[in-house]
Design a protein around this motif. Sequence first.
Motif: not given
Length: 833
Positions: A265-285
């Motif tokens: 989890l730390k590695t994931l957030v450490g490599h992403m830019s903070i200015d994006h409007r991001l909604y990240l997870g397992r998508p569902g219908e």
Amino acid sequence: MAWRHGGGGVPSGDTSERRGAELELLLLLLVCRTRRGTSSVSGASHESMRLSMLVALVRPVGPVIVGISLGFTLSLLSVTWVDEPCDGGGGGGGFGATEGMLLLLGQAGSSLKGARKPELHIHRAQGSTETAEEEDFQPRIVPYNKPAQQQQSSAKKVFRAKYASTELGIRERLFVAVMTSKNSLNTLAVAANRTLNHHLDGRIIFFTGTRNRKVPHGMFVVAHGEERPVPSMFQTLRYLLEHHVTEYDWFYFLQDDTYTQPDRLKTLVGHMSIDHRLYLGRPGEFIGGEAQGRYCQGRFGFLLSRALLLKLQPFLEQCRNDIVSVRPDEWLGRCIIDYAGTSCVEEHEGLHYNYFEIEKDMEWKTMSVEENHHFQDALSVHPVSSPEQMYHLHRYFTKRELQKTYEEIKKLQAEIKNISHVAVDGNRSAAWPIGIPPPFQPKSRFEVLRWDYFTEEQMFSCADGAPKCQINGADHEDVNSVIQMALAELNKKYSPVLQLSAPRLINGYRRFDPTRGMEYTLDLQLQATTESGHGQAIEHRVHLVRPLSQVEIIPMPYVTEATRVHVVLPLTSPNRPIALRFLDLCASNLFELGENVVLTFLFLYEPAEAQKVGSSDVFAEVKAKVAAVEHHYPNVKIPWISVKTENPGFLRVMDIVSRKHPVDTLFLVATADTVINSEFLNRCRMNAISGWQVFFPVHFQDFDPRIAYPDGSAPATPDLLREAGHFDRYAFEEACFYNADYMAARTRMTADAQDNDELLESLDMFDVFVQYSSLHVFRAVEPALRQAYRNRTCDPQLSEDMFHRCLQSTHEGIGSRSQLAMLMFEQEQSNNT
């Protein structure tokens, strides 16, 4: 009047016109005289004579005329013309070019572009007629008046944040919100806290509808009072927007029955830019499939960026009223899609949100599951049925991450070896072990690190200065672990040719290197067995290093140097002369500088002395000195407390002082020999933290001047040298602590004091905080705190431990070992002669 422009001087308009008229009149007179004087001459000769005479007369004034013309021309060229009315906006008569230019310079706020502003504001008197025949006006200086609005507005105080990260706007990286319930708060939520909290740098908070009366230790729980899932999610979002949206960049939501691998989890957030409007997870219908976009399923956890939460903030109440849903993750997904225009994604810029679902009746600990690459790469695993299962998952993934770390270390070591071959010094340029900083290099003999000798049973460098002591506790475990580690490494190196066993330590040496860690040198006796079964005892020397791990900065409560310090000085009758010197030093070091300090005397009377207070007070001289100091410094008040006691136990006296002061009082307990200054007071304020830490400084004790300076040349202010004195580690008289901490410790020892009446006399302040307080007891050398040498006598009424420490402090305060040895040698020489 002259004005400056571009560095050149130009006459004013009136003076220039006057000089031009005089020159024209002079030329006319010269021409008329020439014509009258040459009337009798005829023809061309007359004309030539007139011309030659005119030239002869004009020649002396020619340079003047040329200079004036050139000056006018240059002045006109150097002035930047401004397209503004010459009359300054008023109607009526006009001005000449020079006079209008003069008025333009006098107008406040006029744009002169390249022209230099004049030093003074020039104004004409009111009611004056602006005609050519008017006399030159006299300039006057108009003083600058501050606008009324600016005068009334007081200067704003600059707000400086407590921490540099706050002032620079630096936010923490990750915030974790765990959705739990009253039933699982003490089971699954505790397991989630233990597997996440110690591995993440951010903060973790558990959100629930209602909670039990007893909250698990080490967990921060927020109860909304709402058991329904969707309103609970709404309250959670509103809480984050009100309290933490300005402090963190990423917000991770999960349920308490979901295991999350913290390192991934730390590695994931450490490599992403903070200015994006991001909604990240397992998508569902969505149910029904009518809504556009997809939502992130809450059971596998999802990640929201700060930018997305800020975008959603104005519409949160509308989502609450407009969107009807039963599941909180679908409700949040609809809200984000409708009002932020962002849909759930599983991948962003090459980074994937990996997850694994444990199906029903699945034996997840089987080999088939562990070899599944989806399971091995999973960031989150759901559902977790019990805390034991979560601990097993955490152990598996932590062991796997540790193995990857070891493999990376081996690769880096191999690369360093390959690169060191091409260095100038070859392999010698690489430090051992590879990747560990090289040993500390001392610059002088005083910086040489000491090696401590030990065996399996005994240590030959003891804390109390004894030449030999029994090894036990953490030192014993350390020695055993090092021997076993050496045996394991030797078997890795020589297996299968040799099998080593039965290690026995012959000699052991260790030292602590602050640049790399603890170093060991072991001489081992081993039993070596070959493949054929032959055995022989051998001796082998090994070198080991226990490297320093990652340095962690422990957060400390905020303290300030503006706290008032209450200095408490217990005083007995034998110390009266020293108290007078103590007052003089306080006057020069504290009262003269206006330090925020209060000095309180505790006059300890013996019963016989207390009876004679009316006729002959033993502390009369000290009290008179106190009155003189208060008279000299009107803002200083020095209170005192008189105590009658047969046994001057400090704890009993401190109980009286504690009851007379508020709980937030910062006490500094001193002795009459203590020399207090501003530097030490600031360190007392910074190191004594209410509810967290107490401070016991180690003062610098001067040696006996007759031994330290046998020639009699003792300096007035000796330096902190080995020959001048030493830091007295047996003295615990000075202490900095808060009244609330002292009262808490005394409350805990009340039961023991009732059973043992002599407990208050057998303990000092240091023992009280060590035995009856959970605070940090910080003890460190204090170079700003020193005491002059004085031949003290230890009170035999003290407890055995306190009396022993007093004797040890007195004996070591006489002189250094080399000085005492030299003194003994000289005495033996004199006796022999």
